[in-house]
Every structure is written in structure tokens, then in C-alpha cells.
Scaffold this motif. Sequence first.
Motif, mmCIF file in Angstrom:
data_model
loop_
_atom_site.group_PDB
_atom_site.id
_atom_site.type_symbol
_atom_site.label_atom_id
_atom_site.label_comp_id
_atom_site.label_asym_id
_atom_site.label_seq_id
_atom_site.Cartn_x
_atom_site.Cartn_y
_atom_site.Cartn_z
ATOM 1 N N GLY A 159 6.484 -4.059 19.236
ATOM 2 C CA GLY A 159 7.811 -4.200 19.810
ATOM 3 C C GLY A 159 8.142 -3.088 20.784
ATOM 4 O O GLY A 159 7.290 -2.279 21.174
ATOM 5 N N THR A 160 9.412 -3.020 21.153
ATOM 6 C CA THR A 160 9.867 -2.045 22.157
ATOM 7 C C THR A 160 10.755 -0.966 21.557
ATOM 8 O O THR A 160 11.300 -0.150 22.293
ATOM 9 N N ALA A 161 10.919 -0.970 20.225
ATOM 10 C CA ALA A 161 11.715 0.060 19.556
ATOM 11 C C ALA A 161 10.958 0.534 18.318
ATOM 12 O O ALA A 161 10.075 -0.151 17.805
ATOM 13 N N THR A 162 11.312 1.715 17.835
ATOM 14 C CA THR A 162 10.650 2.290 16.670
ATOM 15 C C THR A 162 11.093 1.579 15.392
ATOM 16 O O THR A 162 12.284 1.304 15.202
ATOM 17 N N ALA A 163 10.131 1.278 14.521
ATOM 18 C CA ALA A 163 10.436 0.725 13.203
ATOM 19 C C ALA A 163 10.825 1.879 12.281
ATOM 20 O O ALA A 163 10.081 2.859 12.158
ATOM 21 N N ILE A 164 11.971 1.785 11.649
ATOM 22 C CA ILE A 164 12.427 2.869 10.778
ATOM 23 C C ILE A 164 11.567 2.907 9.512
ATOM 24 O O ILE A 164 10.931 1.911 9.140
ATOM 25 N N PRO A 165 11.528 4.032 8.820
ATOM 26 C CA PRO A 165 10.645 4.160 7.649
ATOM 27 C C PRO A 165 11.153 3.416 6.427
ATOM 28 O O PRO A 165 12.295 2.974 6.379
ATOM 29 N N ASN A 166 10.244 3.344 5.439
ATOM 30 C CA ASN A 166 10.488 2.824 4.093
ATOM 31 C C ASN A 166 10.338 1.314 3.954
ATOM 32 O O ASN A 166 10.762 0.752 2.941
ATOM 33 N N PHE A 167 9.714 0.639 4.921
ATOM 34 C CA PHE A 167 9.433 -0.786 4.732
ATOM 35 C C PHE A 167 8.169 -0.955 3.891
ATOM 36 O O PHE A 167 7.345 -0.054 3.780
ATOM 37 N N TRP A 168 8.012 -2.135 3.303
ATOM 38 C CA TRP A 168 6.914 -2.414 2.381
ATOM 39 C C TRP A 168 5.878 -3.339 3.004
ATOM 40 O O TRP A 168 6.196 -4.162 3.865
ATOM 41 N N TRP A 209 2.223 -1.091 -0.362
ATOM 42 C CA TRP A 209 2.400 0.212 0.290
ATOM 43 C C TRP A 209 3.840 0.309 0.765
ATOM 44 O O TRP A 209 4.440 -0.682 1.194
ATOM 45 N N GLN A 210 4.421 1.504 0.701
ATOM 46 C CA GLN A 210 5.709 1.751 1.326
ATOM 47 C C GLN A 210 5.484 2.768 2.447
ATOM 48 O O GLN A 210 5.123 3.923 2.194
ATOM 49 N N VAL A 211 5.689 2.298 3.664
ATOM 50 C CA VAL A 211 5.469 3.149 4.840
ATOM 51 C C VAL A 211 6.706 4.016 5.012
ATOM 52 O O VAL A 211 7.771 3.538 5.407
ATOM 53 N N THR A 212 6.563 5.283 4.718
ATOM 54 C CA THR A 212 7.702 6.200 4.658
ATOM 55 C C THR A 212 7.878 7.020 5.931
ATOM 56 O O THR A 212 8.634 7.991 5.936
ATOM 57 N N THR A 213 7.183 6.644 6.985
ATOM 58 C CA THR A 213 7.333 7.322 8.272
ATOM 59 C C THR A 213 7.682 6.301 9.349
ATOM 60 O O THR A 213 7.349 5.120 9.217
ATOM 61 N N PRO A 214 8.367 6.715 10.429
ATOM 62 C CA PRO A 214 8.662 5.774 11.507
ATOM 63 C C PRO A 214 7.371 5.306 12.183
ATOM 64 O O PRO A 214 6.365 6.023 12.201
ATOM 65 N N VAL A 215 7.421 4.109 12.751
ATOM 66 C CA VAL A 215 6.283 3.576 13.494
ATOM 67 C C VAL A 215 6.762 3.297 14.926
ATOM 68 O O VAL A 215 7.580 2.398 15.153
#
Length: 313
Positions: A159-168, A209-215
Motif C-alpha cells: 500500500g501507500t501508507a504504513t501499517a500500524i503495529p500489533n496486527f496478527w 504471529w503478532q507483528v508488533t512493529t510498523p510495516v
Amino acid sequence: VAPTTLAISEDGVTGSYELVLTSEPTATVTINVNPDGQSTAGPGVLTFDNTNWIISQTVTITAVDDLIVEGAHTSTIVHTATSADGNYNGIAVADVTANITDNDTTSDAGQIFLPIIMGKHQFESSLPDLIPRQLIVEPSTGLAATTPVTLSVVLQNIGTATAIPNFWVDLYINPLSFPNEAGHLWGTVCPPPPYPPGNPCNDDYGLAWQVTTPVAPGQVITLTSMVNDPYLAAWPDTIWPGFFNKGSKQSLWVYVDSWNGFKVPQGFIIESDETNNRLGPRDIIDVAGGGSAVIITGLETNEPFPVRPLPNP
């Protein structure tokens, strides 16, 4: 497949059709249901075998309620069949056409709407778009029932914006059906025995997995089953002994941004495309069985799957 034409609406009127095999298969037949971007389907995967091949299974189609003035339009749902039975592997399955009634008008386009606030998320012109790029099994051939295996999921934000952290992110092993929306964790599509009969998921393994950092836009992240992976969730959200503990085919699926509570079509991340979050099946077909295999049971027969905590912004 019947019927092959449905009438649905963006106002929430759904349609359904049924699929059934015409003869008894010699191996499990998996039918993947693939709608285009104008609709969603549930369930997304149907499984037939020699015990249920004659029983019709129902697929429900729901129109995507967008804000685009399209007028009357259609959605095409296509199907793919895979099986070790040569009579069904790759067999042509009829498409289904859904005629959609739009609920947007040209007068809507002239109105001004204030931003919609959902928690700490705000709709904006640029959005992230998380996709699973690869599902890697190492090694993928020559496996015995207790051969150590590393599973990896490669995801990217296109995408064109950062994904915020903590998604699964969930990895499903031999699910009874694979969801086409968020809110269905790996343990919820593998009911414990004795229901249904012949449950192929009776060992109930899966990873989360829980991604705890922005992407950031364009960024690639690799998640692994290694215990030192910083994003790998602990038991009971992950139940994986490090090997496939039984013979025959293993079907693996991945859903990115899989969890924001039960019955929630979109996940934690509001994305520009909510239809490209899943990947599968990745079939491992040559796992050798044997009486010497060490069986490590997942969830107990009558043990409910634990409630996973909601993501926090």
C-alpha cells in the motif's frame, strides 16, 4: 452448482448456491471459492470425500458495500478443484454470476462527509495493503513424520501508507474450511473430534504471529516458526511441535491481518484491498507415516480454543 445466477444487494441482501459431487471420489476433493472484488464468499473452501460427496454444501455470497456509484453490476465467482483423484483434480466447475443492486447514488457524490473515526484509525486517501507473498516449508520434500520443519511466511505492505503495529497473522494446517474474512483463528476452523466425523484436523496445530512493529510501504517481513522469532505468539495461540506428526498430504494456508474479534470482516488494519490477505493451499504431499512417529497432541478433545486478546493500537 445450482443455481448459477444470484440476485444480491449492497444493502445486505445475500444469495446462496449449492455444490455437490456427481460421483464418489477416491480421495478428498477440495473446492476453492474465488469471488472477484465485488463480493465475498463464505465458506471459501469446500471439502468433499467418500462420506459426504452426495451431500450438498452451501456457499453464501455477500456484495461489497462500497461508496462507488456503479449502478446495477455483477460479480463473478469462480471455482477451482484439487484432488488426488484424477477424475476431480482440475475439473471444470461452473462459475456463478451475482447480479448486484447498488445502494449509492449520484447525489451521494455531491455530499461532504466528515472523517470517520474508529478508535485511533482514520480513513484517508492513502492506506496500507498487507499481502502474504510466500509460504515456505523447509525442507519441503523427503519428509518423515518427525522430520524437523521450519515454516516461514513472507508478507509485504504494497500500500501507500504504513501499517500500524500489533496486527496478527495466522497459519492454518489442514483446516476444515479456510476463511475469506478476518475473525476466524486457526483453532476455530479445526473443530475437535468427534465432530465432524473424519475430522482431518484432530491434532489441531496452527501458528500465529503478532507483528508488533510498523510495516512501511514496500517493506517485507519474514515470520518463521523458529522459537527465537520475535513475533511468534506463545502457546496456546501457537501449537506447533516443529514437524508434521502424521503421514499423507498436509495443506497449509495463511491469513494476514487475521484478528480483530469474532465476526469482523476486516482485520485490525484498514486496507485499500481487503480481498488479498490470504494465501494457499500449499500442499505437502509426501509426508511419510510410520508407527515410530511421535504424536504430540494439540488441543484436547473437549478443550475450547482460548480467546485471543484484541490487538491494541
